[in-house]
Motif scaffolding. Structure first.
Motif, PDB file in Angstrom:
ATOM      1  N   ILE A 182       0.854  -1.192   0.000  1.00  0.00           N
ATOM      2  CA  ILE A 182       0.000   0.000   0.000  1.00  0.00           C
ATOM      3  C   ILE A 182       0.887   1.238   0.000  1.00  0.00           C
ATOM      4  O   ILE A 182       1.587   1.521   0.983  1.00  0.00           O
ATOM      5  CB  ILE A 182      -0.927  -0.006   1.236  1.00  0.00           C
ATOM      6  CG1 ILE A 182      -1.787  -1.269   1.202  1.00  0.00           C
ATOM      7  CG2 ILE A 182      -1.815   1.237   1.268  1.00  0.00           C
ATOM      8  CD1 ILE A 182      -2.104  -1.816   2.542  1.00  0.00           C
ATOM      9  N   ALA A 183       0.848   1.967  -1.100  1.00  0.00           N
ATOM     10  CA  ALA A 183       1.657   3.178  -1.220  1.00  0.00           C
ATOM     11  C   ALA A 183       0.833   4.374  -0.761  1.00  0.00           C
ATOM     12  O   ALA A 183      -0.299   4.566  -1.216  1.00  0.00           O
ATOM     13  CB  ALA A 183       2.097   3.372  -2.669  1.00  0.00           C
ATOM     14  N   GLY A 184       1.383   5.171   0.178  1.00  0.00           N
ATOM     15  CA  GLY A 184       0.682   6.380   0.612  1.00  0.00           C
ATOM     16  C   GLY A 184       0.087   6.267   2.005  1.00  0.00           C
ATOM     17  O   GLY A 184      -1.038   6.698   2.243  1.00  0.00           O
ATOM     18  N   ALA A 241      -1.464  11.348  -3.386  1.00  0.00           N
ATOM     19  CA  ALA A 241      -1.696  12.442  -4.308  1.00  0.00           C
ATOM     20  C   ALA A 241      -0.958  13.651  -3.774  1.00  0.00           C
ATOM     21  O   ALA A 241      -0.725  13.758  -2.569  1.00  0.00           O
ATOM     22  CB  ALA A 241      -3.195  12.744  -4.404  1.00  0.00           C
ATOM     23  N   ASN A 242      -0.573  14.531  -4.680  1.00  0.00           N
ATOM     24  CA  ASN A 242       0.040  15.781  -4.253  1.00  0.00           C
ATOM     25  C   ASN A 242      -0.100  16.807  -5.368  1.00  0.00           C
ATOM     26  O   ASN A 242       0.172  16.499  -6.518  1.00  0.00           O
ATOM     27  CB  ASN A 242       1.518  15.561  -3.908  1.00  0.00           C
ATOM     28  CG  ASN A 242       2.096  16.713  -3.111  1.00  0.00           C
ATOM     29  OD1 ASN A 242       1.352  17.528  -2.548  1.00  0.00           O
ATOM     30  ND2 ASN A 242       3.412  16.819  -3.070  1.00  0.00           N
ATOM     31  N   GLY A 243      -0.576  17.966  -5.019  1.00  0.00           N
ATOM     32  CA  GLY A 243      -0.695  19.058  -5.983  1.00  0.00           C
ATOM     33  C   GLY A 243      -0.232  20.323  -5.305  1.00  0.00           C
ATOM     34  O   GLY A 243      -0.981  20.907  -4.521  1.00  0.00           O
ATOM     35  N   ILE A 291       0.081  16.136 -11.828  1.00  0.00           N
ATOM     36  CA  ILE A 291      -0.057  14.950 -12.676  1.00  0.00           C
ATOM     37  C   ILE A 291       1.034  13.921 -12.349  1.00  0.00           C
ATOM     38  O   ILE A 291       0.787  12.720 -12.296  1.00  0.00           O
ATOM     39  CB  ILE A 291       0.049  15.350 -14.174  1.00  0.00           C
ATOM     40  CG1 ILE A 291      -1.126  16.240 -14.576  1.00  0.00           C
ATOM     41  CG2 ILE A 291       0.169  14.125 -15.062  1.00  0.00           C
ATOM     42  CD1 ILE A 291      -2.325  15.505 -15.079  1.00  0.00           C
ATOM     43  N   SER A 292       2.240  14.414 -12.121  1.00  0.00           N
ATOM     44  CA  SER A 292       3.355  13.507 -11.845  1.00  0.00           C
ATOM     45  C   SER A 292       3.129  12.749 -10.534  1.00  0.00           C
ATOM     46  O   SER A 292       3.256  11.524 -10.475  1.00  0.00           O
ATOM     47  CB  SER A 292       4.667  14.304 -11.780  1.00  0.00           C
ATOM     48  OG  SER A 292       5.718  13.468 -11.352  1.00  0.00           O
ATOM     49  N   ALA A 293       2.769  13.482  -9.481  1.00  0.00           N
ATOM     50  CA  ALA A 293       2.622  12.852  -8.167  1.00  0.00           C
ATOM     51  C   ALA A 293       1.323  12.058  -8.047  1.00  0.00           C
ATOM     52  O   ALA A 293       1.270  11.066  -7.320  1.00  0.00           O
ATOM     53  CB  ALA A 293       2.685  13.913  -7.073  1.00  0.00           C
ATOM     54  N   SER A 294       0.274  12.480  -8.755  1.00  0.00           N
ATOM     55  CA  SER A 294      -1.041  11.907  -8.500  1.00  0.00           C
ATOM     56  C   SER A 294      -1.520  10.949  -9.579  1.00  0.00           C
ATOM     57  O   SER A 294      -2.423  10.152  -9.327  1.00  0.00           O
ATOM     58  CB  SER A 294      -2.072  13.034  -8.343  1.00  0.00           C
ATOM     59  OG  SER A 294      -1.574  14.048  -7.502  1.00  0.00           O
ATOM     60  N   SER A 295      -0.959  11.035 -10.795  1.00  0.00           N
ATOM     61  CA  SER A 295      -1.411  10.175 -11.889  1.00  0.00           C
ATOM     62  C   SER A 295      -0.279   9.278 -12.403  1.00  0.00           C
ATOM     63  O   SER A 295      -0.369   8.058 -12.352  1.00  0.00           O
ATOM     64  CB  SER A 295      -1.952  11.001 -13.061  1.00  0.00           C
ATOM     65  OG  SER A 295      -2.794  12.025 -12.613  1.00  0.00           O
ATOM     66  N   SER A 310      -8.560  13.836   6.086  1.00  0.00           N
ATOM     67  CA  SER A 310      -7.194  13.303   6.147  1.00  0.00           C
ATOM     68  C   SER A 310      -6.216  14.474   6.199  1.00  0.00           C
ATOM     69  O   SER A 310      -6.607  15.630   6.031  1.00  0.00           O
ATOM     70  CB  SER A 310      -6.911  12.486   4.897  1.00  0.00           C
ATOM     71  OG  SER A 310      -6.966  13.347   3.766  1.00  0.00           O
ATOM     72  N   ARG A 311      -4.958  14.124   6.375  1.00  0.00           N
ATOM     73  CA  ARG A 311      -3.932  15.164   6.378  1.00  0.00           C
ATOM     74  C   ARG A 311      -3.893  15.907   5.040  1.00  0.00           C
ATOM     75  O   ARG A 311      -3.872  17.128   4.994  1.00  0.00           O
ATOM     76  CB  ARG A 311      -2.573  14.498   6.655  1.00  0.00           C
ATOM     77  CG  ARG A 311      -1.474  15.475   6.876  1.00  0.00           C
ATOM     78  CD  ARG A 311      -0.129  14.765   6.908  1.00  0.00           C
ATOM     79  NE  ARG A 311       0.948  15.732   6.884  1.00  0.00           N
ATOM     80  CZ  ARG A 311       1.595  16.140   7.956  1.00  0.00           C
ATOM     81  NH1 ARG A 311       1.305  15.656   9.139  1.00  0.00           N
ATOM     82  NH2 ARG A 311       2.560  17.034   7.846  1.00  0.00           N
ATOM     83  N   ALA A 312      -3.925  15.123   3.938  1.00  0.00           N
ATOM     84  CA  ALA A 312      -3.876  15.733   2.604  1.00  0.00           C
ATOM     85  C   ALA A 312      -5.093  16.623   2.374  1.00  0.00           C
ATOM     86  O   ALA A 312      -4.975  17.723   1.830  1.00  0.00           O
ATOM     87  CB  ALA A 312      -3.790  14.649   1.535  1.00  0.00           C
TER      88      ALA A 312
END
Ligand code: NAD
Length: 286
Positions: free
Chosen positions: A7-9, A122-124, A143-147, A222-224
């Motif tokens: 599980i990543a994240g 995810a990160n934006g 896009i890089s971090a989340s897709s 959540s934190r995000a």
């Protein structure tokens, strides 16, 4: 043998990744997690000191065991991708082998194979900016971090996934309906993630009989989500307008992930599954 999940994240006990880990653990899976490098230290320390013990409690009274925590930064595929300033950063220099390719290699070395791959990250960087004010850099970073991070994870983990395995990501309805406040290209990133879910379901299905699904989750504190700044408004909106008027718990998303990862869902692939108290079917607020 029981199943093994990566599980990543997961970096605390508040997000969807943690809840998914718990549901998978409750259904008998062995749990490996990938934790964002800058959050690794505090997560491991908190785990060790028992800070999460209450939330590790499973329905049968036992505590979820996380077999191993891997440092991960899913915006880098291999060491050649890592810029000098990141390499030199103290938090990154303190860990090693955290690019996607290296993590997949480490998991293969440690355990040989996995059955379940979860992408819960995810990160934006410009998420609080409207799309019209988003820079190219911010948009591409989202896009890089989340897709692409998902394409990369699946690509590198497929060789160690047992046939019949299952892969799951988390998406948000801002991909298809306007959610003011979910900016910085994050809506675009979720649209890409959902489209990729279909294409990857085809490619991974044909190649290794791997199923690929995404869960469109309702709002969770959540934190995000707190970093986006509008999460309380979204939770209130859902409470007021969704067919089911209750706060969504992360466990409800975890349970659907466990279902999607199980043989009960053996014919389900390429889908966007809503776990949002039904909010997505409403046409107007009430
Ligand atoms: P969270 O903070 O628990 O999870 C996000 C994780 O991503 C964090 O652990 C963070 O450390 C990690 N991360 C960020 N950049 C990373 C990188 N480059 N490499 C590795 N890890 C990185 O928050 P969450 O809300 O549970 O988010 C999990 C998923 O659920 C995300 O895809 C999010 O978009 C999605 N989602 C959340 C909501 C919500 O309301 N919270 C709703 C729908 C979908």
């Amino acid at each position: 043998r029981g199943k093994r999940a990566f599980i990543a994240g997961v970096a605390d006990d508040n997000g969807y990744g943690w809840a998914i880990a718990k549901s998978l653990a409750a259904s008998g899976a062995e749990i490996l997690v990938g934790t964002w490098v800058p959050a690794l230290n505090i997560f491991e320390t908190s785990l060790r000191r028992g800070k999460f013990d209450e939330s590790r409690l499973l329905p049968d009274g036992s505590l979820m065991e996380i077999t191993k925590v891997y440092p991960l930064d899913a915006v880098f595929d291999n060491p050649e991708d890592v810029p000098e300033d990141v390499k030199a950063n103290k938090r990154y220099a303190g860990s090693s082998k955290w690019t996607v390719q290296e993590v997949a290699e480490s998991v293969k070395q440690d355990y040989g194979s996995i059955d379940i791959l979860v992408h819960s990250l995810a990160n934006g960087p410009e998420v609080t900016k409207p799309l019209l004010e988003t820079s190219r850099k911010g948009y591409l970073a989202a896009i890089s971090a989340s897709s692409y991070s998902y394409v990369s994870l699946l690509r590198h983990f497929i060789p160690l996934m047992n046939p019949g395995g299952s892969s799951i990501s988390l998406t948000y309805i801002a991909s298809e309906r306007i959610i003011p406040g979910y900016g910085g290209g994050m809506s675009s990133a979720k649209a890409a993630l959902e489209s990729d879910t279909r294409v990857l379901a085809f490619e991974a299905g044909r190649k290794n009989r791997i199923r690929v699904n995404t869960i469109s989750a309702g709002p969770l504190r959540s934190r995000a989500a707190k970093a986006i700044g509008f999460i309380d408004t979204m939770i209130e909106y859902s409470l007021a307008n969704a067919p089911l008027q209750k706060e969504l718990s992360a466990d409800e998303v975890g349970n659907v992930a466990a279902f999607l990862a199980s043989p009960l869902a053996s014919a389900v692939t390429g889908t966007v599954m809503y776990v949002d108290n039904g909010l997505n079917v409403m046409g107007v607020g009430v």
